[in-house]
Write an enzyme that holds these catalytic residues in place. Structure first.
Site, PDB file in Angstrom:
ATOM      1  N   PHE A  77       0.861  -1.179   0.000  1.00 42.90           N
ATOM      2  CA  PHE A  77       0.000   0.000   0.000  1.00 42.90           C
ATOM      3  C   PHE A  77       0.898   1.230   0.000  1.00 42.90           C
ATOM      4  O   PHE A  77       2.112   1.111   0.181  1.00 42.90           O
ATOM      5  CB  PHE A  77      -0.876  -0.018   1.261  1.00 42.90           C
ATOM      6  CG  PHE A  77      -2.361  -0.078   0.984  1.00 42.90           C
ATOM      7  CD1 PHE A  77      -2.912  -1.160   0.323  1.00 42.90           C
ATOM      8  CD2 PHE A  77      -3.210   0.945   1.400  1.00 42.90           C
ATOM      9  CE1 PHE A  77      -4.281  -1.225   0.077  1.00 42.90           C
ATOM     10  CE2 PHE A  77      -4.578   0.890   1.165  1.00 42.90           C
ATOM     11  CZ  PHE A  77      -5.114  -0.193   0.507  1.00 42.90           C
TER      12      PHE A  77
ATOM     13  N   GLN B 206      -8.385  14.434   3.154  1.00 47.66           N
ATOM     14  CA  GLN B 206      -7.644  13.614   2.188  1.00 47.66           C
ATOM     15  C   GLN B 206      -8.431  13.461   0.891  1.00 47.66           C
ATOM     16  O   GLN B 206      -9.600  13.089   0.907  1.00 47.66           O
ATOM     17  CB  GLN B 206      -7.385  12.229   2.778  1.00 47.66           C
ATOM     18  CG  GLN B 206      -6.673  11.288   1.818  1.00 47.66           C
ATOM     19  CD  GLN B 206      -6.109  10.076   2.533  1.00 47.66           C
ATOM     20  OE1 GLN B 206      -6.830   9.120   2.815  1.00 47.66           O
ATOM     21  NE2 GLN B 206      -4.840  10.113   2.865  1.00 47.66           N
TER      22      GLN B 206
ATOM     23  N   HIS C 194      -8.442  11.204  -2.313  1.00 42.61           N
ATOM     24  CA  HIS C 194      -7.902   9.922  -2.784  1.00 42.61           C
ATOM     25  C   HIS C 194      -7.646  10.037  -4.281  1.00 42.61           C
ATOM     26  O   HIS C 194      -8.500  10.529  -5.011  1.00 42.61           O
ATOM     27  CB  HIS C 194      -8.905   8.803  -2.494  1.00 42.61           C
ATOM     28  CG  HIS C 194      -8.320   7.430  -2.582  1.00 42.61           C
ATOM     29  ND1 HIS C 194      -7.892   6.887  -3.778  1.00 42.61           N
ATOM     30  CD2 HIS C 194      -8.071   6.499  -1.632  1.00 42.61           C
ATOM     31  CE1 HIS C 194      -7.421   5.665  -3.540  1.00 42.61           C
ATOM     32  NE2 HIS C 194      -7.519   5.405  -2.242  1.00 42.61           N
TER      33      HIS C 194
ATOM     34  N   LEU D 184     -14.965   4.794  -4.960  1.00 46.15           N
ATOM     35  CA  LEU D 184     -13.528   4.569  -4.777  1.00 46.15           C
ATOM     36  C   LEU D 184     -13.007   3.336  -5.502  1.00 46.15           C
ATOM     37  O   LEU D 184     -13.634   2.295  -5.504  1.00 46.15           O
ATOM     38  CB  LEU D 184     -13.222   4.399  -3.284  1.00 46.15           C
ATOM     39  CG  LEU D 184     -11.740   4.187  -2.975  1.00 46.15           C
ATOM     40  CD1 LEU D 184     -10.999   5.506  -3.018  1.00 46.15           C
ATOM     41  CD2 LEU D 184     -11.528   3.495  -1.652  1.00 46.15           C
TER      42      LEU D 184
ATOM     43  N   GLU E 138      -6.578   1.782  -3.244  1.00 44.42           N
ATOM     44  CA  GLU E 138      -5.136   1.858  -3.468  1.00 44.42           C
ATOM     45  C   GLU E 138      -4.544   0.466  -3.706  1.00 44.42           C
ATOM     46  O   GLU E 138      -3.479   0.323  -4.305  1.00 44.42           O
ATOM     47  CB  GLU E 138      -4.512   2.476  -2.201  1.00 44.42           C
ATOM     48  CG  GLU E 138      -3.105   2.947  -2.324  1.00 44.42           C
ATOM     49  CD  GLU E 138      -2.759   3.832  -1.125  1.00 44.42           C
ATOM     50  OE1 GLU E 138      -3.199   5.001  -1.112  1.00 44.42           O
ATOM     51  OE2 GLU E 138      -2.074   3.357  -0.215  1.00 44.42           O
TER      52      GLU E 138
ATOM     53  N   ARG F  54      -0.916   9.398  -0.474  1.00 45.90           N
ATOM     54  CA  ARG F  54      -2.060   9.859  -1.258  1.00 45.90           C
ATOM     55  C   ARG F  54      -2.026  11.347  -1.563  1.00 45.90           C
ATOM     56  O   ARG F  54      -2.427  11.769  -2.639  1.00 45.90           O
ATOM     57  CB  ARG F  54      -3.352   9.544  -0.508  1.00 45.90           C
ATOM     58  CG  ARG F  54      -3.635   8.086  -0.513  1.00 45.90           C
ATOM     59  CD  ARG F  54      -4.863   7.759   0.274  1.00 45.90           C
ATOM     60  NE  ARG F  54      -5.036   6.314   0.241  1.00 45.90           N
ATOM     61  CZ  ARG F  54      -5.907   5.648   0.995  1.00 45.90           C
ATOM     62  NH1 ARG F  54      -6.692   6.319   1.824  1.00 45.90           N
ATOM     63  NH2 ARG F  54      -6.002   4.351   0.903  1.00 45.90           N
TER      64      ARG F  54
ATOM     65  N   HIS G  29     -12.097  12.009   0.394  1.00 50.11           N
ATOM     66  CA  HIS G  29     -12.147  10.626   0.871  1.00 50.11           C
ATOM     67  C   HIS G  29     -12.143  10.486   2.395  1.00 50.11           C
ATOM     68  O   HIS G  29     -12.836   9.652   2.947  1.00 50.11           O
ATOM     69  CB  HIS G  29     -10.947   9.880   0.295  1.00 50.11           C
ATOM     70  CG  HIS G  29     -10.852   8.443   0.697  1.00 50.11           C
ATOM     71  ND1 HIS G  29     -11.821   7.525   0.365  1.00 50.11           N
ATOM     72  CD2 HIS G  29      -9.899   7.752   1.383  1.00 50.11           C
ATOM     73  CE1 HIS G  29     -11.467   6.327   0.828  1.00 50.11           C
ATOM     74  NE2 HIS G  29     -10.319   6.440   1.463  1.00 50.11           N
TER      75      HIS G  29
ATOM     76  N   ARG H  19      -3.342  10.797   6.029  1.00 55.12           N
ATOM     77  CA  ARG H  19      -3.435   9.421   6.523  1.00 55.12           C
ATOM     78  C   ARG H  19      -2.820   8.450   5.535  1.00 55.12           C
ATOM     79  O   ARG H  19      -3.005   8.574   4.335  1.00 55.12           O
ATOM     80  CB  ARG H  19      -4.906   9.051   6.727  1.00 55.12           C
ATOM     81  CG  ARG H  19      -5.139   7.583   6.956  1.00 55.12           C
ATOM     82  CD  ARG H  19      -6.573   7.290   7.338  1.00 55.12           C
ATOM     83  NE  ARG H  19      -7.488   7.311   6.215  1.00 55.12           N
ATOM     84  CZ  ARG H  19      -7.794   6.251   5.465  1.00 55.12           C
ATOM     85  NH1 ARG H  19      -7.225   5.087   5.693  1.00 55.12           N
ATOM     86  NH2 ARG H  19      -8.666   6.359   4.480  1.00 55.12           N
TER      87      ARG H  19
END
Ligand SMILES: Cc1cc2nc3c(=O)[nH]c(=O)nc-3n(C[C@H](O)[C@H](O)[C@H](O)COP(=O)(O)OP(=O)(O)OC[C@H]3O[C@@H](n4cnc5c(N)ncnc54)[C@H](O)[C@@H]3O)c2cc1C
Ligand code: FES
Lengths: 238, 588
Positions: free
Chosen positions: B120, B241, B243, B253, B256, B287, B354, B399
């Site tokens: 990730f 955030q 994304h 979404l 990731e 991100r 996100h 994050r």
């Protein structure tokens, strides 16, 4: 369906004012819809035509199971049913069949949740290894198609055996969950779980009609799961 | 009719991952715990989480260390994360994941029969070295697997649920201690008072302040509104955030994990542009970094489509087995929402709102904090928060993917533990709730039920969402934000005059949406005011007019109060097991 205007007929019932349910027609501009799904149409009605229309929704992407409803005669999730897939001049939206209607498209799922709880839908295994329980790749693969249920009730609502025996037959969704734990290599109570499904009704009322499989918006197959439980009962009884 | 009162040891508002994990801890300890949730628990937003949950197990690479995870999280947060809390979370991550497995969570498995772990963004070995595989996954349905497992365990431990009850406001005594909540049974319209020695807010995020978002309709920041109205502050609300891979238009979404499994982003020249910006981690950079790069590509004319308004996520080079086994949900979502089969064509994506890094400030045990007259932290008696609504803060200004599911289970659990010990030390009952206190908490409902003339809820919500979308996106400037704030303030005034067309008691969703809108607008105001105030670029807060991080002036949490007042809190640099990680430039 390719149009600038959607013709929609929606089931309406508010127990405080309506003696009985009725269908109400709306003509909704495609440009008032934020997206291309049935849920976008419902949101557009609520915003541009009638804020009293009531329905449930949460995730908007087919994973929370809030907006199961009857769309042109077939159960499905409003949020992942594209308007372009619907045939006919008028889109007909009704609440899920066979559950008591609370209001408009909202049904009371208490009985459905009770059925679910009654299969002890949690892993039973008292050992506590220091790390994870080992479960082989193949053992885990068995759970694919069993654990993904989102409790939308589309299947149970379309199952004839459930209509007549809501209180005694568990229905496809709860049985799929039962199967998910029976087949889990980590669960230690397999025999007790199988025993619990014996008798004329809980499992055996399934007539193999297969409506559950046909409507499941997640592509799951409760009919097969029920079949597999039966097989296992036979095999393990010998 | 008098409002019915019920009393519990603990009330938890929210039946998502954080609320359910806290509830489990408490009900297993035989506390009387009630979970209030506006949706049936498994319909909470946690169910949407796809990619996974981080823990340094080393199942794929053979080596990993929670300290590396801690380092990555701190750097990822652009140093705004509190190091004591991050240390606690990363150190307890393996235990938290094993616990979920023991509860029955159906994690995917590797060939050794261990929990499958994938790569990730922003996750490395040896403090910034090679990519590590740290994200534990159940295919791309990790949130579903996690939430259902936690709900099932709560059935087993006989937690009491109030499903489809909507919490309206906190009830406070004269000292501002929290003694309970006022809630409404959505099905019947009946009000109820829930009193307890401890109240936990676990109400999740508020992504619905933006027009396009990956967040559920129900992510409306209710707990945050409740806290502001209780005259308590919110923290770091400018940190939103975006994304990198929301499906164009729909906002749905694409996890990731798609890039973790080998996918990558391309522009209209078919160029894998992340190689140019971040040669080391490329598409698996953090991100905030990837989203900014995508926006630069789009602004500089390398975007895709007739409007040049998006980029493409390429997955068609991946093995069919990887797509079908590791990303089955993504394949289905791409077909449904983008109309493309990712095994054949790339998916059109764009940076999309996100996750809310900020929230209700708490200490490491989840106890809500406020500043006293001396500007020091002081706990708010009776009030806890956990999950996306809380700012512990483990995410700081950005994050890391798969750290939120971890956050909700680690701090859900620790809130439970903290409450158990506080209940045991402090046996005295909370002071009884008075009629006047109930009336104070009922004001909003009373107004809505009375108002005859006014504006429509859904329309105002759209107006607000569009303002946020246009003025507070990935790149920010003083001028654009100031203009947005003026418009927002006008909407704020109007929200005070909404009127209901629906006057019935039974499942009145318009009433609920009106109450939600009052929370959304407060969250939007807090976000806008703090974004305008923070004159630097840090993590997700990227200012064109202040392009650099300014540690001298802005290495601190920002606070916002309902009257518009702002404040600050220092970032915690006192981990207990390791030396603090000093501030450095971030490079990927
Ligand atoms: C599409 C998507 C994918 C994601 N994937 C990942 C991932 O792979 N890994 C990861 O770590 N993170 C992921 N995240 C983030 C993560 O899922 C969330 O941050 C996390 O699940 C939040 O959990 P929560 O328990 O705090 O809140 P939620 O799950 O949002 O639950 C909130 C609860 O509060 C209740 N509630 C709210 N307001 C009220 C009220 N007024 N009265 C009563 N009840 C109320 C709701 O009913 C709900 O039960 C993802 C997020 C999104 C949007
Ligand atoms: S809104 Fe969640 S399944 Fe449709």
């Amino acid at each position: 369906m390719n149009t600038d205007l959607y013709h929609v007929s929606v089931y309406r019932f508010n127990p405080e004012v309506d003696k009985k349910p009725y269908m109400k027609n709306y003509q909704v501009k495609a440009s008032d819809c934020k997206g291309v799904m049935v849920l976008d149409l419902l949101e557009a009605i609520k915003q541009h035509h009638d804020p009293t229309l009531s329905f449930r929704r949460s995730c908007g992407e087919g994973v929370c199971g809030s907006d199961g409803m009857n769309i042109n005669g077939k159960n499905g999730l409003a949020c992942i049913t594209p308007l372009s897939d619907l045939e006919g001049k008028v889109i007909k939206l009704r609440p899920l069949l066979s559950f008591p209607v609370v209001r408009d498209l909202i049904v009371d799922l208490s009985q459905f949740y009770k059925q679910y709880e009654s299969v002890q839908p949690y892993l039973q295994n008292d050992t506590m290894p220091a790390k994870e329980n080992v479960q082989s790749y193949e053992e885990r693969k068995v759970l694919d198609g069993l654990y993904e249920c989102i409790l939308c009730a589309c299947c149970t609502s379309s199952c004839p055996s459930s209509w007549w025996n809501m209180d005694k037959f568990l229905g496809p969704s709860a049985l799929l969950w039962a199967c998910r734990f029976i087949m889990d290599s980590r669960d230690t109570e397999t025999m007790a779980r199988l025993e619990d499904l014996q008798g004329l009704y809980r499992l055996f009322r399934c007539r193999g009609v297969g409506m559950c499989r046909d409507v499941c918006p997640k592509g799951l197959n409760p009919t097969q799961a029920i079949h597999d439980i039966r097989e296992k009962m036979l095999r393990d009884a010998v | 009719m008098p409002i019915q009162q019920q009393s519990f040891d603990v009330i938890i508002v929210g039946g998502g991952g954080a609320g359910l994990r806290a509830a489990l801890q408490l009900s297993q300890a035989n506390k009387r715990v009630a979970v209030i949730s506006k949706v049936f628990p498994t319909r909470s937003h946690t169910v949407s989480a796809q990619g996974g949950i981080n823990a340094a197990l080393g199942n794929t690479d053979g080596r990993d260390d929670w300290r590396w995870h801690m380092y990555d999280t701190i750097v990822g947060s652009d140093y705004l994360g509190d190091q004591d809390a991050i240390e606690y979370m990363c150190q307890h991550a393996p235990e938290a994941v094993y616990e979920l497995e023991h509860m029955g969570m159906p994690f995917s498995r590797n060939q050794q029969g261990k929990i499958y772990q994938r790569a990730f963004g922003g996750q490395t070995q040896d403090f910034g070295g090679d990519l590590v595989h740290r994200t534990c996954a159940a295919a791309d349905r990790t949130g579903h697997a996690l939430l259902h497992t936690l709900y099932q365990q709560n059935i087993k431990s006989k937690t009491i649920f109030f499903s489809e009850w909507y919490a309206v406001d906190l009830i406070q005594d004269e000292q501002q201690n929290v003694t309970g909540v006022l809630a409404i049974d959505i099905a019947s319209g009946t009000l109820g008072v829930f009193s307890a020695q401890a109240t936990v807010l676990a109400t999740g995020g508020a992504g619905q302040i933006f027009y396009t978002t990956t967040n559920a309709y129900t992510n409306t920041g209710d707990g945050l509104g409740m806290v502001l109205r209780a005259n308590l502050p919110l923290q770091d609300m400018e940190m939103w955030q975006f994304h990198p891979t929301g499906v164009l238009g729909a906002g749905v979404l694409i996890t990731e994990a798609a890039r973790g499994e080998g996918g990558y982003l391309i522009n209209n020249k078919n160029e894998r542009y992340m190689e140019r910006y971040a040669p080391h981690l490329k598409d698996l950079s953090c991100r905030d970094v990837v989203s900014r790069c995508s926006m630069i590509e789009i602004r500089e004319g390398r975007g895709v489509g007739s409007e040049g308004d998006h980029v493409l996520l390429k997955l068609d080079h991946l093995d069919a087995k990887v797509l079908n086994e590791k990303l089955p949900g993504i394949v289905a979502l791409a077909k449904t929402f983008a109309g493309v089969d990712p095994s054949k064509e790339p998916i059109p994506v764009t940076p999309t709102c996100h996750y809310m890094m900020g929230g209700i400030p708490t200490d490491r045990f989840g106890q809500v904090v406020k500043l006293n007259a001396q500007g020091e932290d002081e706990c708010v008696r009776g009030l806890y928060a956990a999950g996306e609504c809380a700012s512990v803060s483990v995410h700081g200004a950005n994050r890391l993917g798969a750290n939120s599911l971890l956050d909700i289970v680690v701090f859900g659990r620790s809130v439970g533990v903290a409450i158990i010990s506080s209940l045991e030390q402090n046996k005295q009952q909370a002071s009884p709730i008075t009629e006047a206190q109930i009336e104070a908490a009922s004001q909003r409902i009373l107004r809505l039920r009375k108002t005859q003339e006014g504006e429509q809820v859904a329309h105002l919500r759209t107006v607000m969402q569009k303002i946020m979308q246009e003025h507070f996106g990935v790149f920010r400037t003083e001028e654009v934000m100031a203009e947005g704030l003026v418009q927002l303030k006008a909407v704020y005034q109007r929200v005070g005059h909404t009127k209901l067309s629906d006057t019935s008691q039974t499942f009145n969703t318009e009433l609920i949406e009106a109450l939600e809108l009052e929370n959304l607008i407060l969250v939007a105001m807090a976000s806008a005011e703090l974004a305008l105030a923070r004159q630097e670029s840090r993590g997700a807060h990227a200012r064109i007019d202040f392009p650099n991080r300014d540690d001298e002036n802005w290495f601190k949490h920002s606070l916002y109060y309902i009257d518009g007042k702002q404040g600050q809190r220092p970032v915690n640099m006192r981990p207990s097991m390791v030396d603090p990680f000093p501030l450095k430039e971030r490079k990927y």
